[in-house]
Design a protein around this motif. Sequence first.
Motif, mmCIF file in Angstrom:
data_model
loop_
_atom_site.group_PDB
_atom_site.id
_atom_site.type_symbol
_atom_site.label_atom_id
_atom_site.label_comp_id
_atom_site.label_asym_id
_atom_site.label_seq_id
_atom_site.Cartn_x
_atom_site.Cartn_y
_atom_site.Cartn_z
ATOM 1 N N ASP A 29 0.774 -1.232 0.000
ATOM 2 C CA ASP A 29 0.000 0.000 0.000
ATOM 3 C C ASP A 29 0.811 1.291 0.000
ATOM 4 N N LEU A 30 2.106 1.194 -0.188
ATOM 5 C CA LEU A 30 2.960 2.385 -0.219
ATOM 6 C C LEU A 30 3.288 2.764 -1.663
ATOM 7 N N PRO A 31 3.589 4.029 -1.917
ATOM 8 C CA PRO A 31 3.953 4.426 -3.278
ATOM 9 C C PRO A 31 5.307 3.839 -3.695
ATOM 10 N N PRO A 32 5.608 3.856 -5.002
ATOM 11 C CA PRO A 32 6.826 3.213 -5.529
ATOM 12 C C PRO A 32 8.127 3.638 -4.856
ATOM 13 N N GLU A 33 8.243 4.894 -4.443
ATOM 14 C CA GLU A 33 9.510 5.325 -3.835
ATOM 15 C C GLU A 33 9.785 4.642 -2.493
ATOM 16 N N GLY B 114 11.703 0.650 0.942
ATOM 17 C CA GLY B 114 12.464 1.274 -0.138
ATOM 18 C C GLY B 114 13.945 0.971 -0.144
ATOM 19 N N GLY B 115 14.323 -0.248 0.124
ATOM 20 C CA GLY B 115 15.741 -0.610 0.076
ATOM 21 C C GLY B 115 16.472 -0.479 1.388
ATOM 22 N N ILE C 5 -0.450 -1.227 11.719
ATOM 23 C CA ILE C 5 0.590 -0.433 11.052
ATOM 24 C C ILE C 5 -0.112 0.565 10.148
ATOM 25 N N ALA C 6 0.370 1.795 10.155
ATOM 26 C CA ALA C 6 -0.164 2.819 9.267
ATOM 27 C C ALA C 6 0.970 3.761 8.887
ATOM 28 N N ALA C 7 0.731 4.552 7.844
ATOM 29 C CA ALA C 7 1.765 5.472 7.369
ATOM 30 C C ALA C 7 1.112 6.701 6.749
ATOM 31 N N SER C 8 1.919 7.720 6.594
ATOM 32 C CA SER C 8 1.492 8.921 5.881
ATOM 33 C C SER C 8 2.696 9.499 5.149
ATOM 34 N N TRP C 9 2.525 9.729 3.881
ATOM 35 C CA TRP C 9 3.574 10.321 3.049
ATOM 36 C C TRP C 9 3.016 11.467 2.226
ATOM 37 N N TYR C 10 1.730 11.727 2.349
ATOM 38 C CA TYR C 10 1.042 12.704 1.507
ATOM 39 C C TYR C 10 0.596 13.933 2.293
ATOM 40 N N HIS C 11 1.080 14.096 3.509
ATOM 41 C CA HIS C 11 0.747 15.266 4.311
ATOM 42 C C HIS C 11 1.829 16.339 4.132
ATOM 43 N N PHE D 157 8.133 6.162 13.231
ATOM 44 C CA PHE D 157 9.423 6.187 12.549
ATOM 45 C C PHE D 157 9.347 7.050 11.297
ATOM 46 N N ASN D 158 10.464 7.676 10.961
ATOM 47 C CA ASN D 158 10.591 8.420 9.715
ATOM 48 C C ASN D 158 10.558 7.413 8.559
ATOM 49 N N LEU D 159 9.662 7.608 7.619
ATOM 50 C CA LEU D 159 9.504 6.671 6.504
ATOM 51 C C LEU D 159 10.703 6.702 5.558
ATOM 52 N N ASN D 160 11.405 7.817 5.496
ATOM 53 C CA ASN D 160 12.565 7.940 4.606
ATOM 54 C C ASN D 160 13.836 7.339 5.191
ATOM 55 N N THR D 161 14.003 7.454 6.503
ATOM 56 C CA THR D 161 15.260 7.022 7.133
ATOM 57 C C THR D 161 15.097 5.814 8.060
#
Length: 153
Positions: free
Chosen positions: A34-38, A54-55, A77-83, A109-113
């Motif tokens: 359910d997460l975007p490609p990045e 993401g790797g 588990i849930a996430a937000s990347w579009y805020h 947690f930070n989704l990027n790091t």
Amino acid sequence: MKLISIFLLIIISSLALAHVDTKLVPSDEGVIYDLPPEYSPASFDSEALKLTIGGRTLKFPPCVAKYFGAPNSKIDIAASWYHDSYALPPYIFFDIYPPKMGFKYHLLFNLNTLMPIEFRIDAELKKNETYMHELVIDDECQVSISEAMQSGK
């Protein structure tokens, strides 16, 4: 002009309140679709306590794994990347409900790091009243998390 300002304030406020985290449900194999490609590939292994986004892979060290320790805990588990990331970066969180305890651990947690942003305990005191207690993520735990990180990028 004053009426327009009030109208715009109401619109902006309602948009801010409309933000909803995206619930993530790993497949039986732990894959998160359910997460975007990045942020792909993404998975969570609840037995090994290993998160891949993401790797980047983080095997939760003991200072994080201890929150998952109660047998039969329910994990959401849930996430937000579009805020708007002005105040908070894209994130993923785990809500862990130990059985028969009346509280949950909330690990953000930070989704990027994959580095921690905040850990806390949320306890429902009364209907619609929650007590939130921040848990300290000490320097030693921060180092353990950094050392447990693997990057495929």
